[in-house]
Design an enzyme around this catalytic site. Structure first.
Site, PDB file in Angstrom:
ATOM      1  N   GLU A 159       0.830  -1.207   0.000  1.00  0.00           N
ATOM      2  CA  GLU A 159       0.000   0.000   0.000  1.00  0.00           C
ATOM      3  C   GLU A 159       0.866   1.259   0.000  1.00  0.00           C
ATOM      4  O   GLU A 159       0.583   2.232  -0.719  1.00  0.00           O
ATOM      5  CB  GLU A 159      -0.913   0.008   1.233  1.00  0.00           C
ATOM      6  CG  GLU A 159      -1.900  -1.138   1.287  1.00  0.00           C
ATOM      7  CD  GLU A 159      -1.370  -2.333   2.064  1.00  0.00           C
ATOM      8  OE1 GLU A 159      -2.181  -3.126   2.557  1.00  0.00           O
ATOM      9  OE2 GLU A 159      -0.123  -2.463   2.189  1.00  0.00           O
ATOM     10  N   GLU A 218      -3.187  -5.721  17.573  1.00  0.00           N
ATOM     11  CA  GLU A 218      -2.167  -6.359  16.749  1.00  0.00           C
ATOM     12  C   GLU A 218      -1.110  -7.022  17.628  1.00  0.00           C
ATOM     13  O   GLU A 218      -0.555  -8.061  17.277  1.00  0.00           O
ATOM     14  CB  GLU A 218      -1.510  -5.349  15.802  1.00  0.00           C
ATOM     15  CG  GLU A 218      -0.598  -6.006  14.771  1.00  0.00           C
ATOM     16  CD  GLU A 218      -0.184  -5.058  13.650  1.00  0.00           C
ATOM     17  OE1 GLU A 218      -0.929  -4.966  12.649  1.00  0.00           O
ATOM     18  OE2 GLU A 218       0.867  -4.414  13.781  1.00  0.00           O
ATOM     19  N   GLY A 223       6.734  -1.894  14.168  1.00  0.00           N
ATOM     20  CA  GLY A 223       6.005  -0.805  13.527  1.00  0.00           C
ATOM     21  C   GLY A 223       5.113  -0.025  14.477  1.00  0.00           C
ATOM     22  O   GLY A 223       5.109   1.208  14.482  1.00  0.00           O
TER      23      GLY A 223
END
Length: 534
Positions: A207, A345, A259
């Protein structure tokens, strides 16, 4: 020992299930003092949680049985706490003061961190002063930040929280691969005064690279090819790939930075440019102060540990599979989305660290909206729905805006109070009678106006939203997430769950290019693919 501690916590929770929260203040005169904490400019009130003192003791016993203190030391010592990828996890090193000595699997990293920080500061100051210009010699007025996931949510949260109302250099963010996202971000921008920062750990994120390619085409409409590199910056752990893509300069971070934990690094370079170095340094300092609290405070006075234990008690003890977060500050409106990634996550896992089934629920569903907006949406279900959803209220006492602020925090306090106290049918009926309703009307309406109450909430207060308190708040949630992973015995630092969909998407794109679904596609997916490609 951990199994016994879990059994005792679950037994304590069963006993606490019918206890009224408000009654505990009378039963335990020290409850408020015991369950309120101060850390790094944050005041945390856990006294409206569902546990009795016995329940709290059981939760603390679980933390000791699971060796939270030992695992905390392993994290800060740079051991391979990311077991599936054999990596250290050292986001605390990114905000540590100069002169620290963090090591990742024994390798010194603090000097490298300080060097990148100095490089970020010098570049940002040169750009803000106008000494660093675009290809035509004009100063930059806008930064277009391209990333996704942790490469987007963290910097976007920082900017929303701390941005001036009329910034000298504006920031625009693009994450969604839908071209509409890029089109909206580019409205009103001039390529000659726009800097594009592409953030991708691997510089292979589909993306992000697709959006970066769109930005490159847009820049090329107004800039000479030889000047494009001044407008394209990469932030990555793979600087060679950034250079090959066309970035004139790259700011690096290492693979021990996950991240969703990366906003302390060069990933937030755009925010350093937009806010100035002093603000970003304050952000780092606030997190470092919370790090020291997490390392030094005893478990029963440790803010991340206590927040994690409240979550565990609700999720596993009382079987409450969701939590809402309501920041009563417009500047923190992105916090729920940030926490969705950080927590879900990290801890949305179904196996223990050894690969065996977890056997109990791990991360709850996290959702939220800025107050008071959420009050006119999902709070109806939180107050009167059949399931109990623990709530978290983030409250800022004062802002820089010259407005009446007390109605905002008064609403936050009232929501926590209402969730705890509720209203019986008898009370509702008496209120209806007092307002002039007939006996029959009062009988009919009272069930609809009753609230069960006894619903838990946590309040996190700060005097002002500053770079320091924002840094502390985010670090608080990071460490809370880590502690929960320790208690559940799961790896909070990998994210294999996002990979399968990416792999299948690539295969579907190949099928779309040929116009023929693969024979191994299921009937539903094959039919949908045909409808989308014909």
């Amino acid at each position: 020992m951990p199994h016994t501690a879990w059994t005792e916590l679950e037994a304590a929770a069963r006993r606490d299930a019918d206890a009224r929260i408000q009654d505990q203040f009378t039963a335990d005169p020290h409850r408020l003092a015991r369950l309120t904490l101060d850390a790094a400019g944050l005041h945390i009130d856990l006294s409206k949680q569902s546990w009795t003192q016995t329940g709290l003791d059981a939760a603390l016993a679980l933390a000791r049985a699971r060796d939270v203190e030992g695992r905390r030391a392993a994290l800060f010592n740079g051991e391979a706490v990311n077991l599936t990828e054999d990596r250290a996890v050292l986001h605390p090193a990114l905000r540590a003061p100069n002169g620290a000595d963090f090591r990742a699997l024994g390798e010194p990293v603090s000097a490298e961190v300080e060097a990148v920080r100095a490089e970020m500061k010098a570049y940002a100051e040169a750009l803000r002063s106008g000494n660093e210009t675009g290809a035509s010699g004009r100063p930059f007025k806008t930064v277009l930040h391209i990333g996704i996931g942790g490469s987007d949510l963290g910097p976007r949260l920082i900017w929303d929280a701390l941005r001036p109302l009329d910034p000298a250099i504006d920031l625009r963010f693009v994450a969604n691969i839908d071209p509409r996202d890029m089109a909206e971000a580019l409205i009103g921008l001039d390529p000659e005064t726009t800097l594009v920062i592409v953030v991708s750990k691997t510089f292979t994120t589909q993306e992000t690279l697709a959006n970066a390619a769109l930005a490159k085409v847009w820049l090329a409409t107004a800039l000479p090819a030889e000047g494009m590199t001044k407008h394209f910056i990469g932030v990555t752990a793979a600087p060679d790939k950034a250079a090959a893509f066309g970035c004139g300069r790259a700011f690096a971070f290492r693979d021990w930075v996950g991240g969703r934990y990366s906003l302390w690094s060069a990933v937030s370079l755009s925010c350093v440019i937009g806010l100035g170095w002093d603000a970003f340094q304050g952000f780092l300092d606030g997190a470092a102060t919370l790090d020291r609290h997490f390392l030094e405070a005893p478990l029963e006075r440790n803010a991340p540990v206590m927040l994690a234990l409240a979550e565990i008690y609700n999720v596993n003890g009382l079987h409450r599979p969701a939590r809402t977060v309501a920041p009563y500050a417009h500047a923190l409106r992105r916090l729920p989305a940030f926490l969705q990634q950080l927590e879900m996550e990290s801890n949305g896992k179904r196996v223990h660290c050894d690969g065996s089934p977890a056997g109990r629920q791990t991360c709850p569903v996290v959702f939220g909206e800025a107050g008071t907006n959420g009050q006119h949406a999902f709070f109806q279900q939180i107050h009167q729905g059949p399931q109990v959803v623990p709530s978290e209220f983030i409250i800022v006492a004062s802002t820089d805006q010259r407005t009446l602020e007390s109605p905002l925090w008064a609403n936050a306090l009232a929501q926590g109070q209402a969730l705890m106290l509720g209203k019986t049918e008898t009370q509702a009926r008496a209120e209806l009678i007092a307002s002039g309703a007939s006996e029959d009307e009062a009988d009919r309406l009272a069930p609809h106006k009753a609230f069960p109450g006894n619903r838990p909430s946590t309040a996190i207060l700060m005097e002002r939203l500053t770079p320091q308190t924002l840094g502390a708040l985010i670090a608080l949630y990071e460490h809370k997430t880590f502690v929960e992973g320790v208690l559940w015995d799961i790896n909070s630092f990998d994210q294999w769950g996002v990979e399968l969909g990416k792999v299948l998407a690539k295969a579907l794109l190949k099928d779309a290019a040929t116009g023929t679904p693969s024979e191994d596609l299921d009937p539903s997916t094959a039919d949908l693919l045909r409808r989308l490609t014909t």
